[in-house]
Motif scaffolding. Structure first.
Motif, short mmCIF file in Angstrom:
data_model
loop_
_atom_site.label_atom_id
_atom_site.label_comp_id
_atom_site.label_asym_id
_atom_site.label_seq_id
_atom_site.Cartn_x
_atom_site.Cartn_y
_atom_site.Cartn_z
N SER A 299 0.83 -1.19 -0.02
CA SER A 299 -0.09 0.00 0.13
C SER A 299 0.77 1.20 -0.06
O SER A 299 0.81 2.20 0.93
CB SER A 299 -0.98 -0.06 1.17
OG SER A 299 -1.68 -1.22 1.39
N PHE A 300 1.69 1.46 -1.08
CA PHE A 300 2.79 2.61 -1.19
C PHE A 300 1.91 3.92 -0.95
O PHE A 300 2.78 4.88 -0.60
CB PHE A 300 3.40 2.54 -2.69
CG PHE A 300 2.45 2.46 -3.70
CD1 PHE A 300 1.97 3.43 -4.32
CD2 PHE A 300 2.12 1.14 -4.40
CE1 PHE A 300 1.21 3.37 -5.21
CE2 PHE A 300 1.33 1.09 -5.40
CZ PHE A 300 0.79 2.44 -5.84
N TRP A 301 0.54 4.03 -1.37
CA TRP A 301 0.06 5.37 -1.12
C TRP A 301 0.31 5.83 0.00
O TRP A 301 0.12 7.18 0.43
CB TRP A 301 -1.17 5.35 -1.50
CG TRP A 301 -2.09 4.32 -1.13
CD1 TRP A 301 -2.86 3.99 -0.01
CD2 TRP A 301 -2.21 2.81 -1.97
NE1 TRP A 301 -3.31 2.77 0.02
CE2 TRP A 301 -2.81 2.03 -0.95
CE3 TRP A 301 -1.86 2.17 -2.86
CZ2 TRP A 301 -3.31 0.71 -1.27
CZ3 TRP A 301 -2.25 1.02 -3.46
CH2 TRP A 301 -2.92 0.28 -2.50
N GLN A 302 0.19 5.09 1.28
CA GLN A 302 0.10 5.67 2.55
C GLN A 302 1.52 6.14 2.77
O GLN A 302 1.73 7.16 3.78
CB GLN A 302 0.05 4.41 3.39
CG GLN A 302 -1.19 3.78 3.45
CD GLN A 302 -1.37 2.70 4.67
OE1 GLN A 302 -0.58 2.26 5.22
NE2 GLN A 302 -2.66 2.26 4.48
N ASP A 303 2.70 5.81 1.91
CA ASP A 303 3.88 6.75 2.26
C ASP A 303 3.86 7.89 2.08
O ASP A 303 4.60 9.17 2.45
CB ASP A 303 4.96 5.98 1.42
CG ASP A 303 5.12 4.60 1.85
OD1 ASP A 303 4.93 4.16 2.95
OD2 ASP A 303 5.60 3.72 1.13
N ALA A 304 2.77 8.53 1.04
CA ALA A 304 2.59 9.85 0.82
C ALA A 304 1.56 10.50 1.53
O ALA A 304 1.16 11.62 1.29
CB ALA A 304 2.49 9.85 -0.82
N GLY A 305 1.02 9.97 2.63
CA GLY A 305 -0.02 10.43 3.54
C GLY A 305 -1.33 10.40 2.88
O GLY A 305 -2.27 10.81 3.28
N GLN A 306 -1.40 9.63 1.94
CA GLN A 306 -2.78 9.18 1.37
C GLN A 306 -3.21 7.86 1.62
O GLN A 306 -2.70 6.93 1.97
CB GLN A 306 -2.71 9.24 -0.25
CG GLN A 306 -2.32 10.48 -0.90
CD GLN A 306 -1.91 10.26 -2.43
OE1 GLN A 306 -0.78 10.04 -2.54
NE2 GLN A 306 -2.71 10.61 -3.00
N ASN A 307 -4.67 7.92 2.03
CA ASN A 307 -5.38 6.67 2.57
C ASN A 307 -5.91 5.70 1.30
O ASN A 307 -6.21 4.46 1.59
CB ASN A 307 -6.35 6.82 3.48
CG ASN A 307 -7.50 7.62 2.97
OD1 ASN A 307 -7.49 7.90 1.61
ND2 ASN A 307 -8.35 8.23 3.86
N GLY A 308 -5.74 5.93 0.25
CA GLY A 308 -6.27 5.23 -0.83
C GLY A 308 -7.66 5.52 -1.29
O GLY A 308 -8.22 4.74 -2.37
N LEU A 309 -8.32 6.29 -0.47
CA LEU A 309 -9.77 6.66 -0.84
C LEU A 309 -9.68 7.90 -1.78
O LEU A 309 -9.04 8.83 -1.53
CB LEU A 309 -10.53 6.79 0.36
CG LEU A 309 -12.11 7.38 0.16
CD1 LEU A 309 -12.72 6.40 -0.68
CD2 LEU A 309 -12.47 7.91 1.68
N ALA A 310 -10.35 7.81 -2.78
CA ALA A 310 -10.30 8.87 -3.92
C ALA A 310 -11.78 9.09 -4.50
O ALA A 310 -12.20 8.27 -4.65
CB ALA A 310 -9.23 8.91 -4.80
N GLU A 311 -12.07 10.15 -4.75
CA GLU A 311 -12.97 10.72 -5.55
C GLU A 311 -12.69 11.40 -6.73
O GLU A 311 -12.31 12.39 -6.46
CB GLU A 311 -14.08 11.51 -4.76
CG GLU A 311 -14.84 10.88 -3.56
CD GLU A 311 -15.73 11.58 -2.87
OE1 GLU A 311 -16.33 12.44 -3.49
OE2 GLU A 311 -16.04 11.18 -1.52
N CYS A 312 -13.44 10.94 -8.00
CA CYS A 312 -12.75 11.22 -9.20
C CYS A 312 -13.73 11.57 -10.17
O CYS A 312 -15.05 11.10 -10.18
CB CYS A 312 -11.80 10.25 -9.74
SG CYS A 312 -10.52 9.61 -8.51
N GLU A 313 -13.30 12.48 -11.04
CA GLU A 313 -13.94 13.00 -12.37
C GLU A 313 -13.58 12.04 -13.79
O GLU A 313 -14.08 12.68 -14.59
CB GLU A 313 -14.18 14.50 -12.55
CG GLU A 313 -14.77 15.17 -11.31
CD GLU A 313 -14.65 16.68 -11.28
OE1 GLU A 313 -15.61 17.49 -10.96
OE2 GLU A 313 -13.69 17.12 -12.07
N TRP A 314 -12.93 11.33 -13.41
CA TRP A 314 -12.22 10.42 -14.55
C TRP A 314 -13.21 9.33 -15.17
O TRP A 314 -14.46 9.26 -14.69
CB TRP A 314 -10.94 10.02 -14.09
CG TRP A 314 -10.22 11.12 -13.83
CD1 TRP A 314 -10.21 12.49 -14.04
CD2 TRP A 314 -9.01 11.09 -12.61
NE1 TRP A 314 -9.39 13.48 -13.32
CE2 TRP A 314 -8.36 12.64 -12.77
CE3 TRP A 314 -8.25 10.24 -12.15
CZ2 TRP A 314 -7.44 12.87 -11.83
CZ3 TRP A 314 -7.20 10.37 -11.40
CH2 TRP A 314 -6.66 11.79 -11.17
#
Length: 440
Positions: A299-314
């Motif tokens: 879960s590398f996203w946690q290293d950047a302070g992100q929890n992996g939850l995202a809301e997107c317009e893509w």
């Protein structure tokens, strides 16, 4: 003749069949697929990890599902909601990170708080079990969520916030969603805002949600479940029922529990129930969506302070971590046609490009990816319950009720779908059939 024919071996049908069989009824389950679970499906990756290709999470207010999980001896643990880090926002104008919606100004955030407060106050006037009893039910149902936001004088950024929420949950957009349905959903579990993640999604089955239907199927035994049994006609009369399969075979039963989802049920001829009930059943709909899973080794996203939850317009509307190193994504109704029209290799690279934009170059090479286009699956034709303006009025107060010996079950028959709706209505159908004395 059997006591009960249960149509569909998703969570609803399995829950009903399990309770009926445990009460001594002679039950046959008719499932069109070659597996149980419906929109709950476990898949095994090449590295041996098990991931969930359908429904995953639940909340503490989802009591029917939670009680079933406990009965089956499965474990419950916190979901992604407890993961460290902040939410990410994939917008057309860039990527933002922060739980406080950093893409909004302070003035816009205050306006969102104002609108949420008004929504929560209005939801408190709605009975989730009988929204039709509200004095303004017809007007609230005819009003879209977007129209209500305009009436509240919501700022454009607040409208955008709710478009984002719809994309992330893979439900129909605010212009195509009944205000009364949204109020009813909130009234069912409450919370401080429009959608409280703690109340709806903060728990998961430690063994994976796919373990729930698998455990019920094992308890029922192979003698109870018939695979490849596609229902073409349901007929009730004289206090009994008859089911006709695609090959012409008929099964007679003292009672029928119909747990076929709204979309596929439209192709099934139903005779012998009241016109009002048939109109109600034919008025249900589901949001058409797809799910994507991308697996990494950590879960590398946690290293950047992100929890992996995202809301997107893509192309995908959301991401969340379903287990260590694994991200789930939903393709919402607003994007499904573009998703399906895109060649598989191109859409995979488009999805990966989105993940890289959110989480960096480490997202460039997932170890595995899988897709489930639930919206076009012939035996599902949807993902979660959807209520367009006017739908609750059309479905009416017969929603989720029964007409013995015909009983209904499925997530369509609860306020907002979800695994809770499937289990809750499945167990209710079994109780109703047992009370009526249909099973021997």
């Amino acid at each position: 003749m059997v006591d009960v024919a249960v149509l569909g071996a998703g969570l609803a049908g399995l829950s009903a069949a399990r309770d009926l069989k445990r009460s001594g009824a002679d039950v046959v389950m008719l499932e069109a697929r070659d597996r149980v679970g419906g929109r709950v499906e476990a898949a095994t990756l090449p590295d041996g990890r098990t991931v969930q290709a359908g429904g995953e999470v639940f909340g503490p207010g989802h009591t029917a599902y939670g009680e079933l999980v406990e009965e089956l001896g499965l474990a419950v643990e916190p979901s992604y909601v407890a993961d460290p880090g902040e939410i990410s926002w994939g917008l057309a104008d860039g990527v933002y990170v922060g739980d406080d919606m950093p893409w909004m100004s302070e003035r816009e955030r205050r306006d969102e708080e104002r609108v949420q407060k008004a929504f929560v106050e209005l939801a408190a006037t709605v009975d989730p079990d009988d929204p039709w009893a509200h004095p303004d039910a017809a007007e609230l149902d005819a009003t879209s969520l977007a129209e209500w936001l305009r009436g509240q004088g919501a700022l454009p950024a607040v409208h955008r916030r709710h478009e984002l929420a719809s994309l992330s949950l893979a439900c129909d957009g605010p212009e195509r969603t009944s205000l009364l349905a949204e109020l009813r959903k909130h009234a069912a579990l409450g919370g401080a805002g429009f959608y409280d993640l703690e109340r709806w999604e903060s728990l998961k089955v430690a063994e994976g949600s796919g373990a729930v239907p698998a455990a019920m199927a094992a308890e029922l035994g192979p003698e109870t479940i018939r695979f490849g049994a596609e229902v073409r006609r349901i007929e009730v009369g004289g206090g009994r029922g008859r089911v006709t399969l695609s090959g012409g075979e008929t099964i007679a039963a003292e009672a029928i529990v119909c747990a076929i989802p709204a979309g596929p049920l439209r192709a099934v001829e139903i005779a012998g129930i009241s016109d009002a009930r048939l109109r109600s059943l034919r008025s249900h709909r589901q949001a058409l969506a797809a799910k994507i899973v991308a697996a990494y080794d950590a879960s590398f996203w946690q290293d950047a302070g992100q929890n992996g939850l995202a809301e997107c317009e893509w192309l995908f509307g959301s991401t969340w971590p379903q287990r260590a190193g694994v991200l789930s994504m939903l393709v919402p109704p607003e994007r499904l046609s573009a998703f399906l029209a895109t060649p598989e290799t191109v859409r995979s690279s488009t999805v990966v490009d989105g993940l890289v934009a959110l989480y960096g170059e480490e997202a460039r090479f997932p170890l595995a990816m899988l897709e489930r286009a639930w919206g076009v699956d012939p035996f599902t034709q949807g993902y979660i319950a959807s209520w367009a303006p006017g739908d609750l009025t059309r479905v009416g107060s017969l929603h989720g009720t029964h007409e013995p010996p015909f009983y209904v079950a499925g997530s369509d028959h609860w306020v907002a779908g979800y695994m809770e709706g499937a289990v809750r209505t499945g167990r209710d159908a079994a109780r109703a059939a047992l009370r009526a004395g249909s099973p021997a």
